[in-house]
Design a protein around this motif. Sequence first.
Motif, short mmCIF file in Angstrom:
data_model
loop_
_atom_site.label_atom_id
_atom_site.label_comp_id
_atom_site.label_asym_id
_atom_site.label_seq_id
_atom_site.Cartn_x
_atom_site.Cartn_y
_atom_site.Cartn_z
N ASN A 98 0.80 -1.22 0.00
CA ASN A 98 0.00 0.00 0.00
C ASN A 98 0.84 1.28 0.00
O ASN A 98 1.85 1.34 -0.68
CB ASN A 98 -0.99 -0.06 1.16
N ILE A 99 0.40 2.30 0.74
CA ILE A 99 1.04 3.61 0.65
C ILE A 99 2.49 3.56 1.13
O ILE A 99 3.36 4.25 0.60
CB ILE A 99 0.23 4.65 1.46
N ARG A 100 2.76 2.72 2.13
CA ARG A 100 4.13 2.59 2.61
C ARG A 100 5.05 2.07 1.49
O ARG A 100 6.17 2.54 1.32
CB ARG A 100 4.17 1.66 3.82
N GLU A 101 4.55 1.12 0.73
CA GLU A 101 5.33 0.58 -0.39
C GLU A 101 5.50 1.64 -1.48
O GLU A 101 6.59 1.81 -2.04
CB GLU A 101 4.64 -0.65 -0.97
N LEU A 102 4.43 2.39 -1.79
CA LEU A 102 4.51 3.44 -2.79
C LEU A 102 5.55 4.49 -2.41
O LEU A 102 6.34 4.94 -3.25
CB LEU A 102 3.14 4.10 -2.95
N GLN A 103 5.58 4.86 -1.16
CA GLN A 103 6.57 5.85 -0.71
C GLN A 103 7.99 5.34 -0.93
O GLN A 103 8.86 6.08 -1.39
CB GLN A 103 6.35 6.16 0.78
N SER A 104 8.22 4.06 -0.65
CA SER A 104 9.56 3.48 -0.85
C SER A 104 9.92 3.45 -2.33
O SER A 104 11.07 3.72 -2.70
CB SER A 104 9.60 2.06 -0.27
N VAL A 105 8.95 3.13 -3.19
CA VAL A 105 9.21 3.09 -4.63
C VAL A 105 9.58 4.48 -5.15
O VAL A 105 10.51 4.63 -5.95
CB VAL A 105 7.98 2.53 -5.37
N LEU A 106 8.87 5.50 -4.69
CA LEU A 106 9.19 6.87 -5.10
C LEU A 106 10.56 7.29 -4.60
O LEU A 106 11.33 7.94 -5.32
CB LEU A 106 8.11 7.83 -4.57
N GLN A 107 10.89 6.92 -3.38
CA GLN A 107 12.21 7.25 -2.84
C GLN A 107 13.32 6.58 -3.65
O GLN A 107 14.34 7.19 -3.95
CB GLN A 107 12.29 6.83 -1.36
N ARG A 108 13.11 5.31 -4.01
CA ARG A 108 14.11 4.61 -4.80
C ARG A 108 14.29 5.27 -6.17
O ARG A 108 15.41 5.39 -6.66
CB ARG A 108 13.71 3.14 -4.98
N ALA A 109 13.18 5.69 -6.75
CA ALA A 109 13.26 6.35 -8.06
C ALA A 109 14.09 7.63 -7.97
O ALA A 109 14.92 7.92 -8.84
CB ALA A 109 11.87 6.66 -8.59
N LEU A 110 13.88 8.39 -6.90
CA LEU A 110 14.63 9.64 -6.72
C LEU A 110 16.10 9.37 -6.46
O LEU A 110 16.98 10.08 -6.96
CB LEU A 110 14.02 10.45 -5.57
N VAL A 111 16.40 8.32 -5.69
CA VAL A 111 17.80 7.96 -5.41
C VAL A 111 18.50 7.54 -6.69
O VAL A 111 19.63 7.93 -6.97
CB VAL A 111 17.88 6.81 -4.37
N ARG A 112 17.78 6.76 -7.50
CA ARG A 112 18.39 6.17 -8.69
C ARG A 112 18.51 7.17 -9.85
O ARG A 112 19.47 7.16 -10.60
CB ARG A 112 17.57 4.96 -9.14
N GLN A 113 17.52 8.06 -9.98
CA GLN A 113 17.47 8.90 -11.16
C GLN A 113 18.47 10.06 -11.13
O GLN A 113 18.99 10.44 -12.16
CB GLN A 113 16.06 9.48 -11.32
N HIS A 114 18.68 10.65 -9.96
CA HIS A 114 19.54 11.84 -9.84
C HIS A 114 19.05 12.95 -10.78
O HIS A 114 19.83 13.67 -11.37
CB HIS A 114 21.00 11.51 -10.14
N LEU A 115 17.74 13.05 -10.98
CA LEU A 115 17.16 14.07 -11.85
C LEU A 115 16.21 14.95 -11.06
O LEU A 115 15.88 14.65 -9.91
CB LEU A 115 16.41 13.41 -13.01
N GLU A 116 15.77 16.03 -11.71
CA GLU A 116 14.85 16.95 -11.05
C GLU A 116 13.40 16.62 -11.37
O GLU A 116 12.50 17.42 -11.12
CB GLU A 116 15.17 18.39 -11.49
N PHE A 117 13.16 15.44 -11.96
CA PHE A 117 11.80 15.03 -12.26
C PHE A 117 11.76 13.51 -12.27
O PHE A 117 12.78 12.83 -12.29
CB PHE A 117 11.33 15.57 -13.62
N VAL A 118 10.54 12.97 -12.21
CA VAL A 118 10.32 11.52 -12.26
C VAL A 118 9.36 11.25 -13.41
O VAL A 118 8.27 11.81 -13.45
CB VAL A 118 9.73 11.01 -10.93
N ASP A 119 9.79 10.40 -14.36
CA ASP A 119 8.91 10.01 -15.46
C ASP A 119 8.76 8.49 -15.46
O ASP A 119 9.25 7.81 -14.56
CB ASP A 119 9.42 10.52 -16.80
N GLU A 120 8.08 7.93 -16.47
CA GLU A 120 7.80 6.50 -16.46
C GLU A 120 9.06 5.65 -16.54
O GLU A 120 9.08 4.50 -16.08
CB GLU A 120 6.82 6.12 -17.59
#
Length: 618
Positions: A536-558
Amino acid sequence: MQYLSGIDRARAALERGDRFPAGALSAAVAESWQRCRDLGLDPRATPQGNVIAFSDVNRRRETNAALRRLALAEMQLLHSQIAGSNFMIALGDADGVVLDTISDQRFADSAAGRSIIPGSVWNESDRGTNALGLAALRREPVAIYGREHYFSCHGHLSCMAAPILDPGGHVLGLLDASCSEEARQQHTHALVRMAAAQIENGLIFQERAESFIFAFHPRVEYLDTLSAGLLAVSQDGEVLSINRPGVHLLTGLPATLGIHFDGLFEAGFGTAMDGLLSGGVIRIRDRAGSGVFMVCRQIGQRGIVERPQRARAVPAVLSSPGTPDFVCEDPALKRSVADLARAVALRMPIHVAGETGTGKELMARHVHDLSGRKGEFVALNCGAVPEALFIAEIFGHERGAYTNARADGAPGLARTADRGTLFLDEVGDIPASAQTALLRFLDSMEVRAVGSQKTHKVDVQIVSATNRNLEEMVASREFRADLLYRLNAYTVRMPPLRSRSDFALVVQHLMQKIAPGTAITDAAIARLSLRSWPGNIRELQSVLQRALVRQHLEFVDEESFTERETAPEDSCEDCRGHALSRHKCREIRSVFRASGDNVSKTARMLGLSRTTVYKHVR
């Protein structure tokens, strides 16, 4: 005879094939309608939208990478400024191909929202008169309101677009804001124009990092605004870039790329530099004799002079009393929360039911806020307290009441929560031996510490929560029926994330909590919505955090979520045989890898202890 407005008369003429009545339309719209008519487009038909292959969209994104990075930041800020107005913000390339969108969920779910997607082509020849296509053709900001669109099926939309131009006046991209209203949105049109200008200025700073950049304007107080001219100059004084306001301010002069600074301003380049590099504002005359103020915003090769930065964080919104600090637009959740304030006012115990990670504690804290109580919010995880100590944890104990008791005793959580809220999390794990004592407390609101003869009256709002089915536990005699009826006087059911109709709003809300001002595109949200979300939301938060850690960008896309599938064995031995434990373990190990095998960072991101993280990754 009924009076017809100008647009009514114009549309009637359009559909009859007659000449458009004079003055009923702006020149830009009338010319566009005529071009569409000449192409044989039927204004009463539904246009067949052209959507290019996703591989081509990615290629176009890569070609416009610098533009896209700056634009997405502006789009997020623009969306925050007009949020709640049923809007979509779109970025198109020079050909009118949509690259990215950020929108309110209601618009994204509408027919119009489903047609403005990455890869959709919004040129005039296919889509008729529309703001994106017309702004690309005219190379100037355009607003098309309601029935000014050529196709009548677009008559409920208002679209405002501004081109993003390079120093030579060529279209680099297009910024568009569309809403499901025919009303004229003058304020939004101004915001779109400002955002496009901000992107143009940002490109000059980004592409001319080795150059001097000067801001100039006839009025000194305008040097920090979008009205100021920007001039990028080489070390030798050659003009390399100039923004649109700069060209306008130098009207009548050869303000073209390649000209020398001395060809535009009376003061020699060397003399001007002496004053500019001292960090001050100088006043010089251009070759037409007009005086302007000038300041250095960037020193080529040596660094950047401090200049005003546009705020990237989303403006804080003051929520009204009683408004939850979380997304609550899903109809099922809305119904549960609708009468919550009245139930709290009547001092009814509140029970929050839902799967793990659905936000039960957030709801409990909302109950505490609704109550207006001045006391503390005190939480107890009932499953984490040993059975032998459970009663003492809630009701307190006297000194020496039992082995290992605190030397000075303890007041207990119920007394600590006096005039506040006692949150009993995982209430299904309350030991059978303690359920009777808890029931007695709920009936009397009197507390007697272990080893004491005295009772204390307390005033406590009770909130309980569980992810277990208490009715089934009552049927199997694991939970007292009378205790259940006492706890669930008013029940709020937290829906699982996979079934929430406000999923997009939840994602946007979490993004702004994790990384304020960071854009997330509609395409990224659509990809996330395809997952089952057992956490649920706890998992979604972790997925978004991982995306930000991995991307090193100022935006998140697909593309931020194209992580490899987790192998079944990617969990520790202790968790492999249990579905819920296995899922939690995989989540911890995945964040651990994304953080560079950093136990402390992983614990901080997931809100766990380092010991727990180490247990799963060792």
